[in-house]
Motif scaffolding. Sequence first.
Motif, PDB file in Angstrom:
ATOM      1  N   ARG A 259      -8.373  12.041  -6.636  1.00 19.62           N
ATOM      2  CA  ARG A 259      -6.586  12.166  -6.670  1.00 19.62           C
ATOM      3  C   ARG A 259      -6.036  12.709  -5.454  1.00 19.62           C
ATOM      4  O   ARG A 259      -6.120  13.479  -4.853  1.00 19.62           O
ATOM      5  CB  ARG A 259      -6.632  13.708  -7.498  1.00 19.62           C
ATOM      6  CG  ARG A 259      -7.224  13.791  -8.816  1.00 19.62           C
ATOM      7  CD  ARG A 259      -6.262  12.551  -9.807  1.00 19.62           C
ATOM      8  NE  ARG A 259      -6.975  12.419 -11.010  1.00 19.62           N
ATOM      9  CZ  ARG A 259      -7.592  11.880 -11.522  1.00 19.62           C
ATOM     10  NH1 ARG A 259      -8.398  10.886 -10.715  1.00 19.62           N
ATOM     11  NH2 ARG A 259      -8.395  11.882 -12.665  1.00 19.62           N
TER      12      ARG A 259
ATOM     13  N   THR B  57       0.759  -1.152   0.026  1.00 21.78           N
ATOM     14  CA  THR B  57       0.179  -0.043   0.072  1.00 21.78           C
ATOM     15  C   THR B  57       0.712   1.020  -0.029  1.00 21.78           C
ATOM     16  O   THR B  57       0.636   2.288  -0.789  1.00 21.78           O
ATOM     17  CB  THR B  57      -1.003  -0.080   1.115  1.00 21.78           C
ATOM     18  OG1 THR B  57      -1.937  -0.886   0.990  1.00 21.78           O
ATOM     19  CG2 THR B  57      -1.611   1.214   1.199  1.00 21.78           C
TER      20      THR B  57
ATOM     21  N   ASP C 287      -0.077  12.666  -3.067  1.00 26.94           N
ATOM     22  CA  ASP C 287       1.330  11.777  -3.297  1.00 26.94           C
ATOM     23  C   ASP C 287       1.994  11.786  -2.112  1.00 26.94           C
ATOM     24  O   ASP C 287       1.934  12.492  -1.199  1.00 26.94           O
ATOM     25  CB  ASP C 287       2.011  12.488  -4.409  1.00 26.94           C
ATOM     26  CG  ASP C 287       1.420  12.344  -5.874  1.00 26.94           C
ATOM     27  OD1 ASP C 287       0.647  11.567  -6.252  1.00 26.94           O
ATOM     28  OD2 ASP C 287       1.626  13.290  -6.754  1.00 26.94           O
TER      29      ASP C 287
ATOM     30  N   ARG D 163      -5.646  10.555   2.820  1.00 28.59           N
ATOM     31  CA  ARG D 163      -4.772  11.293   1.882  1.00 28.59           C
ATOM     32  C   ARG D 163      -5.590  12.067   1.087  1.00 28.59           C
ATOM     33  O   ARG D 163      -4.887  12.688   0.061  1.00 28.59           O
ATOM     34  CB  ARG D 163      -3.804  10.298   0.948  1.00 28.59           C
ATOM     35  CG  ARG D 163      -2.745   9.831   1.983  1.00 28.59           C
ATOM     36  CD  ARG D 163      -2.059   8.527   1.260  1.00 28.59           C
ATOM     37  NE  ARG D 163      -1.577   8.803  -0.249  1.00 28.59           N
ATOM     38  CZ  ARG D 163      -0.697   8.032  -0.892  1.00 28.59           C
ATOM     39  NH1 ARG D 163      -0.780   6.726  -0.229  1.00 28.59           N
ATOM     40  NH2 ARG D 163      -0.845   8.264  -1.997  1.00 28.59           N
TER      41      ARG D 163
ATOM     42  N   ARG E   7       3.546   1.419  -1.397  1.00 28.28           N
ATOM     43  CA  ARG E   7       4.506   1.494  -2.438  1.00 28.28           C
ATOM     44  C   ARG E   7       3.678   1.879  -3.918  1.00 28.28           C
ATOM     45  O   ARG E   7       4.160   2.360  -4.751  1.00 28.28           O
ATOM     46  CB  ARG E   7       5.084   0.285  -2.769  1.00 28.28           C
ATOM     47  CG  ARG E   7       6.144  -0.028  -1.825  1.00 28.28           C
ATOM     48  CD  ARG E   7       6.974  -1.523  -2.139  1.00 28.28           C
ATOM     49  NE  ARG E   7       8.199  -1.714  -1.170  1.00 28.28           N
ATOM     50  CZ  ARG E   7       9.219  -2.441  -1.654  1.00 28.28           C
ATOM     51  NH1 ARG E   7       9.160  -3.254  -2.778  1.00 28.28           N
ATOM     52  NH2 ARG E   7      10.206  -2.525  -0.874  1.00 28.28           N
ATOM     53  N   VAL E   8       2.492   1.491  -3.758  1.00 28.19           N
ATOM     54  CA  VAL E   8       1.772   1.582  -5.266  1.00 28.19           C
ATOM     55  C   VAL E   8       0.691   2.696  -5.084  1.00 28.19           C
ATOM     56  O   VAL E   8       0.597   3.560  -4.236  1.00 28.19           O
ATOM     57  CB  VAL E   8       0.696   0.302  -5.275  1.00 28.19           C
ATOM     58  CG1 VAL E   8       1.910  -1.018  -5.460  1.00 28.19           C
ATOM     59  CG2 VAL E   8      -0.276   0.066  -4.315  1.00 28.19           C
ATOM     60  N   ASP E   9       0.154   3.003  -6.487  1.00 27.89           N
ATOM     61  CA  ASP E   9      -0.815   4.093  -6.519  1.00 27.89           C
ATOM     62  C   ASP E   9      -1.968   3.537  -5.992  1.00 27.89           C
ATOM     63  O   ASP E   9      -2.699   2.522  -6.140  1.00 27.89           O
ATOM     64  CB  ASP E   9      -1.183   4.243  -8.151  1.00 27.89           C
ATOM     65  CG  ASP E   9      -2.211   5.219  -8.289  1.00 27.89           C
ATOM     66  OD1 ASP E   9      -3.251   5.268  -7.804  1.00 27.89           O
ATOM     67  OD2 ASP E   9      -1.718   6.121  -9.191  1.00 27.89           O
ATOM     68  N   ILE E  10      -2.372   4.330  -4.807  1.00 26.27           N
ATOM     69  CA  ILE E  10      -3.495   4.118  -4.121  1.00 26.27           C
ATOM     70  C   ILE E  10      -4.847   4.085  -4.416  1.00 26.27           C
ATOM     71  O   ILE E  10      -5.778   3.173  -4.204  1.00 26.27           O
ATOM     72  CB  ILE E  10      -3.341   4.847  -2.409  1.00 26.27           C
ATOM     73  CG1 ILE E  10      -4.008   4.430  -1.260  1.00 26.27           C
ATOM     74  CG2 ILE E  10      -3.956   6.475  -2.965  1.00 26.27           C
ATOM     75  CD1 ILE E  10      -3.667   3.398  -0.768  1.00 26.27           C
ATOM     76  N   ARG E  11      -5.188   4.874  -5.502  1.00 29.78           N
ATOM     77  CA  ARG E  11      -6.490   4.862  -6.181  1.00 29.78           C
ATOM     78  C   ARG E  11      -6.624   3.508  -6.874  1.00 29.78           C
ATOM     79  O   ARG E  11      -7.810   3.011  -6.847  1.00 29.78           O
ATOM     80  CB  ARG E  11      -6.477   6.034  -7.114  1.00 29.78           C
ATOM     81  CG  ARG E  11      -7.967   6.424  -7.550  1.00 29.78           C
ATOM     82  CD  ARG E  11      -7.833   7.585  -8.543  1.00 29.78           C
ATOM     83  NE  ARG E  11      -6.846   7.515  -9.598  1.00 29.78           N
ATOM     84  CZ  ARG E  11      -7.170   6.780 -10.884  1.00 29.78           C
ATOM     85  NH1 ARG E  11      -8.416   6.362 -11.078  1.00 29.78           N
ATOM     86  NH2 ARG E  11      -6.448   6.927 -12.053  1.00 29.78           N
ATOM     87  N   ARG E  12      -5.519   3.232  -7.728  1.00 30.34           N
ATOM     88  CA  ARG E  12      -5.580   1.890  -8.444  1.00 30.34           C
ATOM     89  C   ARG E  12      -5.791   0.768  -7.594  1.00 30.34           C
ATOM     90  O   ARG E  12      -6.373  -0.323  -8.037  1.00 30.34           O
ATOM     91  CB  ARG E  12      -4.337   1.782  -9.377  1.00 30.34           C
ATOM     92  CG  ARG E  12      -4.407   2.967 -10.476  1.00 30.34           C
ATOM     93  CD  ARG E  12      -3.166   2.702 -11.357  1.00 30.34           C
ATOM     94  NE  ARG E  12      -3.215   3.700 -12.387  1.00 30.34           N
ATOM     95  CZ  ARG E  12      -2.195   3.962 -13.313  1.00 30.34           C
ATOM     96  NH1 ARG E  12      -1.082   3.057 -13.139  1.00 30.34           N
ATOM     97  NH2 ARG E  12      -2.036   4.810 -14.245  1.00 30.34           N
TER      98      ARG E  12
END
Length: 416
Positions: free
Chosen positions: A208, A89, A211, A148, A91-96
């Motif tokens: 969005r 979690t 970051d 976030r 490390r990755v794009d949280i939305r995707r």
Amino acid sequence: MLLCRKCIPIILVLLRFWASAMKVAAFSNRQFRLFFIGVFFAVQAIWIQRVTISWLAWERTGSAGFVGLVAGLSLLPTLLTGPFFGVLTDRVDIRRASIVTNSGQVICITVLALSLPWIGAPGLALAALAIGIVSSAHHPVRMSLGPRLVPTELVQHVVSATALNFNMARLVAPAGAGLIIAQFGAPVALWVAVAFYLPMLAVLSQLRPRDLPPRQTRPFFGELADGFRYARDTPLIRLAFLLTMIFATSARGALEVLPVLADGAFERGAEGLGLLTAAAGGGAVVAALVKAVGVGAVGARIPLAVYAAVMGGQLAVVGMGVAPVWSVALLAVGLAGFCSTWCGVSLQAAIQTDLPDALRGRVMSLWTVAGFGTVALGAFAIGALADWVGIGAALVIAGLAGGLCHLILITWGARR
């Protein structure tokens, strides 16, 4: 149905309180408003699927132990794999990641709904395990995404408002699920759950999240160890985790075997299960509403009200076990729901207030181990004990044991 009509004025009062809670600062943020709407439907789906699978386990076997097993299998993966998903979690794009985990829930429920005509007890256990694995990935993603979306000073409001959402569903969805199962059958209830995940998937494309700050990626297990060390070396988080683990095992574990209490002890069937679960949700909603409008928002510390709530929750479990009539059982379950949510929201808000974004996924994955994974152990133990000594005695033992452990921990914490 008469009981449902009597509940309407109470629900209307709660909805008015909910509307006032919607005016808190976090809702000035458009992204969080969208997130809140999507989660509103998604958590309805979570509670519908949980009640339906729990009922199927009781209906097809009549075994309290199997009800506890199925509840445990849907929660146990969080205990084993949650911390690993916490590293991912961060490390990755949280939305995707949220799109993937919500889609995974839809796929699991769809497969279960399609296979119900042929599935037996082993297949039901496998379905619960599959949902549990997806949920173990979903929990740290869900807990990281909301904070976030807003400035850091609003994080505590986000935690309280999200808990309000979860517990409003806990009030409405179980009673609705019980009625759907009784009138139309379990497959229809599962398809309703699938439909309720779709708004969340639509909303996610509009979000969005903030970051993460730039950082050097370390080896996977090194980052996993960083999360453990941060939780271990931060006194507030360490104490919050211990309180949560005890409460989740004994009190929340007791709330996972409600089918046995509803039908095994009181012979109330699926509608009785829905009413018991809704009673827990009613107590939870009251606690979440009060928290959402700012009562008890004390920042990064554990207030005395939490210690009172953990002991009240254990007494409520004892009350569930000794309840002589249905109305007393409903009241005891409602109190357990109130105390569970008060503790959960207060402790999570205390942890999240000063938690760095870069560690949020890892630390909150450990929180889900404490708050969700250990429920599996409690459900296993209480279900097995109920097969041996009966559901009433099993609940009394769970409540007394949990209360004793809390007294020891609170005394130990006061001396440090």
